[in-house]
Every structure is written in C-alpha cells, then in structure tokens.
Design an enzyme around this catalytic site. Structure first.
Site, PDB file in Angstrom:
ATOM      1  N   TYR A   1      42.239  40.019  29.562  1.00  0.00           N
ATOM      2  CA  TYR A   1      41.685  39.685  30.885  1.00  0.00           C
ATOM      3  C   TYR A   1      41.583  38.170  31.059  1.00  0.00           C
ATOM      4  O   TYR A   1      41.992  37.613  32.082  1.00  0.00           O
ATOM      5  CB  TYR A   1      40.307  40.348  31.016  1.00  0.00           C
ATOM      6  CG  TYR A   1      39.685  40.292  32.383  1.00  0.00           C
ATOM      7  CD1 TYR A   1      39.992  41.246  33.350  1.00  0.00           C
ATOM      8  CD2 TYR A   1      38.766  39.300  32.718  1.00  0.00           C
ATOM      9  CE1 TYR A   1      39.398  41.221  34.606  1.00  0.00           C
ATOM     10  CE2 TYR A   1      38.166  39.262  33.965  1.00  0.00           C
ATOM     11  CZ  TYR A   1      38.484  40.224  34.907  1.00  0.00           C
ATOM     12  OH  TYR A   1      37.891  40.183  36.154  1.00  0.00           O
TER      13      TYR A   1
ATOM     14  N   SER B   1      38.756  34.943  38.463  1.00  0.00           N
ATOM     15  CA  SER B   1      37.446  35.320  37.898  1.00  0.00           C
ATOM     16  C   SER B   1      36.831  34.067  37.300  1.00  0.00           C
ATOM     17  O   SER B   1      37.553  33.089  37.024  1.00  0.00           O
ATOM     18  CB  SER B   1      37.670  36.365  36.795  1.00  0.00           C
ATOM     19  OG  SER B   1      36.490  36.547  36.032  1.00  0.00           O
TER      20      SER B   1
HETATM   21  P1  NAD Z   1      37.332  47.927  41.128  1.00  0.00           P
HETATM   22  O1  NAD Z   1      37.605  48.714  39.899  1.00  0.00           O
HETATM   23  O2  NAD Z   1      36.185  48.283  42.016  1.00  0.00           O
HETATM   24  O3  NAD Z   1      38.638  47.842  42.033  1.00  0.00           O
HETATM   25  C1  NAD Z   1      39.898  47.627  41.492  1.00  0.00           C
HETATM   26  C2  NAD Z   1      40.928  48.012  42.519  1.00  0.00           C
HETATM   27  O4  NAD Z   1      42.221  47.837  41.943  1.00  0.00           O
HETATM   28  C3  NAD Z   1      40.831  49.496  42.934  1.00  0.00           C
HETATM   29  O5  NAD Z   1      41.156  49.609  44.294  1.00  0.00           O
HETATM   30  C4  NAD Z   1      41.897  50.138  42.058  1.00  0.00           C
HETATM   31  O6  NAD Z   1      42.405  51.354  42.603  1.00  0.00           O
HETATM   32  C5  NAD Z   1      42.946  49.060  42.074  1.00  0.00           C
HETATM   33  N1  NAD Z   1      43.917  49.192  40.996  1.00  0.00           N
HETATM   34  C6  NAD Z   1      43.710  49.273  39.655  1.00  0.00           C
HETATM   35  N2  NAD Z   1      44.878  49.412  39.021  1.00  0.00           N
HETATM   36  C7  NAD Z   1      45.846  49.414  39.974  1.00  0.00           C
HETATM   37  C8  NAD Z   1      47.259  49.537  39.956  1.00  0.00           C
HETATM   38  N3  NAD Z   1      47.941  49.694  38.811  1.00  0.00           N
HETATM   39  N4  NAD Z   1      47.918  49.507  41.129  1.00  0.00           N
HETATM   40  C9  NAD Z   1      47.263  49.373  42.299  1.00  0.00           C
HETATM   41  N5  NAD Z   1      45.924  49.260  42.376  1.00  0.00           N
HETATM   42  C10 NAD Z   1      45.235  49.271  41.232  1.00  0.00           C
HETATM   43  O7  NAD Z   1      37.188  46.423  40.592  1.00  0.00           O
HETATM   44  P2  NAD Z   1      36.649  45.089  41.284  1.00  0.00           P
HETATM   45  O8  NAD Z   1      35.488  44.640  40.477  1.00  0.00           O
HETATM   46  O9  NAD Z   1      36.537  45.217  42.759  1.00  0.00           O
HETATM   47  O10 NAD Z   1      37.848  44.116  40.908  1.00  0.00           O
HETATM   48  C11 NAD Z   1      38.742  43.585  41.845  1.00  0.00           C
HETATM   49  C12 NAD Z   1      39.294  42.281  41.301  1.00  0.00           C
HETATM   50  O11 NAD Z   1      38.235  41.339  41.148  1.00  0.00           O
HETATM   51  C13 NAD Z   1      39.954  42.431  39.934  1.00  0.00           C
HETATM   52  O12 NAD Z   1      41.101  41.620  39.867  1.00  0.00           O
HETATM   53  C14 NAD Z   1      38.884  41.891  38.993  1.00  0.00           C
HETATM   54  O13 NAD Z   1      39.420  41.371  37.824  1.00  0.00           O
HETATM   55  C15 NAD Z   1      38.265  40.798  39.846  1.00  0.00           C
HETATM   56  N6  NAD Z   1      36.926  40.406  39.451  1.00  0.00           N
HETATM   57  C16 NAD Z   1      35.898  41.307  39.410  1.00  0.00           C
HETATM   58  C17 NAD Z   1      34.642  40.856  39.028  1.00  0.00           C
HETATM   59  C18 NAD Z   1      33.459  41.762  38.989  1.00  0.00           C
HETATM   60  O14 NAD Z   1      32.404  41.338  38.497  1.00  0.00           O
HETATM   61  N7  NAD Z   1      33.535  42.977  39.487  1.00  0.00           N
HETATM   62  C19 NAD Z   1      34.433  39.517  38.699  1.00  0.00           C
HETATM   63  C20 NAD Z   1      35.512  38.647  38.738  1.00  0.00           C
HETATM   64  C21 NAD Z   1      36.749  39.091  39.131  1.00  0.00           C
END
Ligand code: NAD
Length: 260
Positions: free
Chosen positions: A155, A142
């Site tokens: 985080y 991130s």
């Molecule tokens: P999201 O909530 O849409 O998706 C998260 C995914 O992780 C889902 O498929 C969920 O079921 C799965 N998950 C959660 N806990 C779990 C567990 N214990 N076991 C297995 N699967 C699990 O979120 P996102 O925004 O797509 O995030 C995905 C990644 O990207 C994360 O690591 C997040 O930190 C990172 N990220 C997101 C952003 C953003 O702005 N959305 C920015 C930077 C980084």
C-alpha cells in the site's frame, strides 16, 4: 460550475469514491460510477445521484486490476457520455502483513489496483482532455503516499508511486489546461478502515470503539476521522478555476497526521 463536464470516479460504489462522485454531481458534473458491490445497491446509488443532483449518472463495472477492462471503461464511458473531462483514480484495496509474510499475489493486487490502474486510465483519457485543452486528474493517494507505517509495504509503495505518477503527469501537462494532483487523506471511516479496526479489536481483545480511538490516537492528532464529504469538497475545489495553477501537488487532508 461543472455543468457539461463528465467525471469518471473509480471505486465510487462505496466510501471516499462515493463521497467524491456525489460532490462532483452536486457541482453539476455528469458521473460515471465504477466499483464492486451488490447490483441492486449500486443501482440505488446511481439513481439517487441522478434524482438528487439532476445530472446524468451511469455505472460501468470494470475491474480496475485488469488493463483490458480499464481500456473498455474509458471507451464505453466516452461513447455513452460523449466525453471525459475529469478522472478521479480512487479504487483501492489494502492488505496488512509484515513483508516476510506478505503474500506475493496480494502485493500484485495492491499495486495493480492502487497504482497501475491510474497509469492505464490516464493514458486512455488524457488525449481527449488535451484536445479540448481542459481536464482534471485527481489521484486519491493517502497519508501513506507521504509517510510509511509498518505492515503496509504494498500500500505504501503504491501510494508513494501514485504521488510520483501525479507529479510526472502534472509536468507533462504543465502548459495545458489539464491539471493533475493527488489528495492524501488520513483515516476516513469507510469499509476499508473498519476492517482494520475490527481486526485490531479482535487481536487486542478490546471493544471496537476503543480500537477506533486507539487507531486515531496513534496517527491522527485531530482524533477525528476525515469524511468523504470533506474530500468531495476538496475534489470540487481542484476542478475550479481557482485551482488552475495547482499542479503536481500531494494535498494532505489528514487531521495533522503528516505535520508530525
Ligand atoms: P472502500 O473499500 O470503501 O472503497 C473502495 C472502492 O474501490 C469500492 O467502491 C470498491 O468496490 C472499489 N474497488 C476495489 N477493488 C476494485 C477493483 N479491482 N476494480 C474496481 N473497483 C474496485 O475504501 P475507501 O476507504 O473509500 O478507499 C478509497 C480510496 O481512498 C482508496 O484508494 C484508499 O486507498 C484511499 N484512502 C482511504 C483512506 C481511509 O482511511 N479510508 C485513507 C487514505 C486513502
């Protein structure tokens, strides 16, 4: 380009992981999906990837906070697909609170899912990549793997840790055909961020659209969300021969967030 390769994408039932799984499938890779959600919805997504991209896609619902389930995920994926060539550590959660009010069990959960899960999945899949002398490990960190924000102690610690893990794995594999890099997205409009926007709208008594713009305005100079499709494109690039010597990098795709 990735025909014959098998990719595990953790947390690929939603958001960024789904975007990356679809992009890798679009490049020809067979896909192992993982993550939580409604069984019927997940089956639709899985079948959709198979029919749209003419690849094999399976779903294994391991809980990435549990080391034993991660080991089972690696074993079952290898048994059912024959091999694992690409690992995308994407599953992640967020919890927002100042440190003095941060529940210790939330700290443990964020560190387990956002950081320790990558350690476990890499240790269980790297040996077979080294045997074949080709592999790609892509850790979804991130902008918070590079800089901090208030109220996100677990985080930010987990994502900085994931960037550190990325560098160590890259060094340990430097003389092989396996590479390890991190992608550091800025704001992407997924359920994880929508929750933070909704909380902000409620806290400040403002419309959701205004909360969305305020969120972007605070951190992301482009004032546009990064998309899962763009991150998928970056992951495919990291799997290409052009990226053979990109090792141990934390590549920001953040609309200028960390340039400030
Ligand atoms: P999201 O909530 O849409 O998706 C998260 C995914 O992780 C889902 O498929 C969920 O079921 C799965 N998950 C959660 N806990 C779990 C567990 N214990 N076991 C297995 N699967 C699990 O979120 P996102 O925004 O797509 O995030 C995905 C990644 O990207 C994360 O690591 C997040 O930190 C990172 N990220 C997101 C952003 C953003 O702005 N959305 C920015 C930077 C980084």
């Amino acid at each position: 380009m990735l025909k014959g390769k098998v990719a595990i994408v953790t947390g690929s039932t939603s958001g960024i992981g789904l975007g990356i799984a679809r992009a890798l499938a679009g490049a020809g890779a067979d896909i192992v999906m993982n993550g939580f959600g409604d069984a019927g919805e997940i089956e639709k997504l899985r079948a959709g990837i198979e029919s749209e991209f003419k690849v094999r896609a399976i779903y294994i619902g391991a809980d990435m906070s549990k080391p034993a389930e991660i080991e089972k995920l690696a074993k079952e994926a290898t048994a059912r697909m024959g091999r694992i060539d690409i690992v995308v550590n994407n599953a992640g959660i967020q919890h927002v609170a100042p440190i003095q009010h941060f529940p210790p069990e939330k700290w443990d959960a964020v560190i387990a899912i956002n950081l320790s899960s990558a350690f476990h999945l890499v240790r269980h899949t790297l040996p077979q990549m080294l045997d074949r002398n080709w592999g790609r490990i892509i850790n979804i960190a991130s902008a918070h793997g590079l800089v901090a924000s208030v109220d996100k102690v677990a985080y930010v610690a987990a994502k900085h840790g994931l960037v550190g893990l990325t560098k160590v794995v890259a060094l340990e594999t430097a003389r092989t055909g396996v590479t390890c890099n991190a992608i550091c997205p800025g704001w992407v409009l997924t359920p994880l961020v929508q929750k933070q926007i909704d909380a902000r709208a409620e806290r400040e008594g403002i419309p959701v659209e205004k909360a969305k713009l305020d969120l972007l305005g605070e951190k992301q100079p482009s004032l546009e969300f990064v998309t899962p499709e763009q991150l998928g494109g970056l992951a495919v690039f990291l799997c290409s021969p052009a990226a053979d010597q990109i090792r141990g990098q934390a590549i920001a795709a953040d609309g200028g967030w960390t340039a400030q």
